[in-house]
Design a protein around this motif. Structure first.
Motif, mmCIF file in Angstrom:
data_model
loop_
_atom_site.group_PDB
_atom_site.id
_atom_site.type_symbol
_atom_site.label_atom_id
_atom_site.label_comp_id
_atom_site.label_asym_id
_atom_site.label_seq_id
_atom_site.Cartn_x
_atom_site.Cartn_y
_atom_site.Cartn_z
ATOM 1 N N THR A 260 -48.103 4.129 -9.165
ATOM 2 C CA THR A 260 -47.959 3.138 -9.768
ATOM 3 C C THR A 260 -48.568 1.731 -9.144
ATOM 4 N N HIS A 261 -48.396 0.924 -10.357
ATOM 5 C CA HIS A 261 -48.967 -0.457 -9.324
ATOM 6 C C HIS A 261 -47.299 -1.110 -8.819
ATOM 7 N N LEU A 262 -46.192 -0.803 -9.910
ATOM 8 C CA LEU A 262 -44.746 -0.950 -8.782
ATOM 9 C C LEU A 262 -44.796 -0.153 -8.025
ATOM 10 N N ALA A 263 -45.305 1.146 -7.098
ATOM 11 C CA ALA A 263 -45.639 1.757 -6.138
ATOM 12 C C ALA A 263 -46.182 0.314 -4.405
ATOM 13 N N TYR A 264 -47.182 0.088 -5.147
ATOM 14 C CA TYR A 264 -48.171 -0.936 -4.205
ATOM 15 C C TYR A 264 -47.287 -1.966 -3.791
ATOM 16 N N VAL A 265 -46.948 -2.629 -4.876
ATOM 17 C CA VAL A 265 -46.185 -3.971 -4.558
ATOM 18 C C VAL A 265 -44.892 -4.102 -3.983
ATOM 19 N N GLU B 212 -44.843 -1.818 -1.242
ATOM 20 C CA GLU B 212 -44.815 -1.351 -0.023
ATOM 21 C C GLU B 212 -44.876 -2.862 0.548
ATOM 22 N N ARG B 213 -46.191 -4.455 -0.522
ATOM 23 C CA ARG B 213 -46.030 -5.278 0.450
ATOM 24 C C ARG B 213 -45.100 -6.490 0.111
ATOM 25 N N ARG B 214 -43.971 -6.126 -0.462
ATOM 26 C CA ARG B 214 -42.867 -6.805 -1.025
ATOM 27 C C ARG B 214 -41.778 -6.067 -0.442
ATOM 28 N N SER B 215 -40.314 -7.337 -0.148
ATOM 29 C CA SER B 215 -39.589 -6.757 0.285
ATOM 30 C C SER B 215 -38.889 -6.873 -0.719
ATOM 31 N N ASP B 216 -37.450 -6.090 -0.785
ATOM 32 C CA ASP B 216 -36.278 -6.035 -2.256
ATOM 33 C C ASP B 216 -35.783 -7.674 -2.186
ATOM 34 N N ALA B 217 -35.120 -8.325 -1.034
ATOM 35 C CA ALA B 217 -35.315 -10.228 -1.092
ATOM 36 C C ALA B 217 -36.419 -10.519 -1.284
#
Length: 83
Positions: A54-59, A61-66
């Motif tokens: 999903t789009h969220l899965a790709y995001v 991968e690139r961004r941390s929770d912080a």
């Protein structure tokens, strides 16, 4: 002329070619869609397919929770008129 091609599932296909035609090294198997080669004992490996993301899965991968929390806080502040 008819040339035999075999896929990794053991399917054989025999497409027809003109006598002066250049015969390709691989042919797509009409039964399973895998690539087929002329060597029965060593057919080409099937293609490796990646699972759907999903789009969220790709995001994620690139961004941390912080990073996500900071972006969300900024967007909420904008909506509230604080920025």
């Amino acid at each position: 002329m008819r040339i035999s091609f075999w896929c990794s599932n053991g399917h054989e296909t025999q497409p027809s070619f003109a006598g002066d035609a250049q015969v390709p090294d691989t042919w797509d198997c009409p039964r399973c869609g895998f690539p087929a080669g002329k060597d029965r004992d060593s057919p080409p490996d099937p293609p490796r397919t990646e699972p759907y993301k999903t789009h969220l899965a790709y995001v994620r991968e690139r961004r941390s929770d912080a990073d996500g929390e900071a972006i969300l806080a900024e967007a909420l502040a904008k909506l509230r008129g604080e920025i």
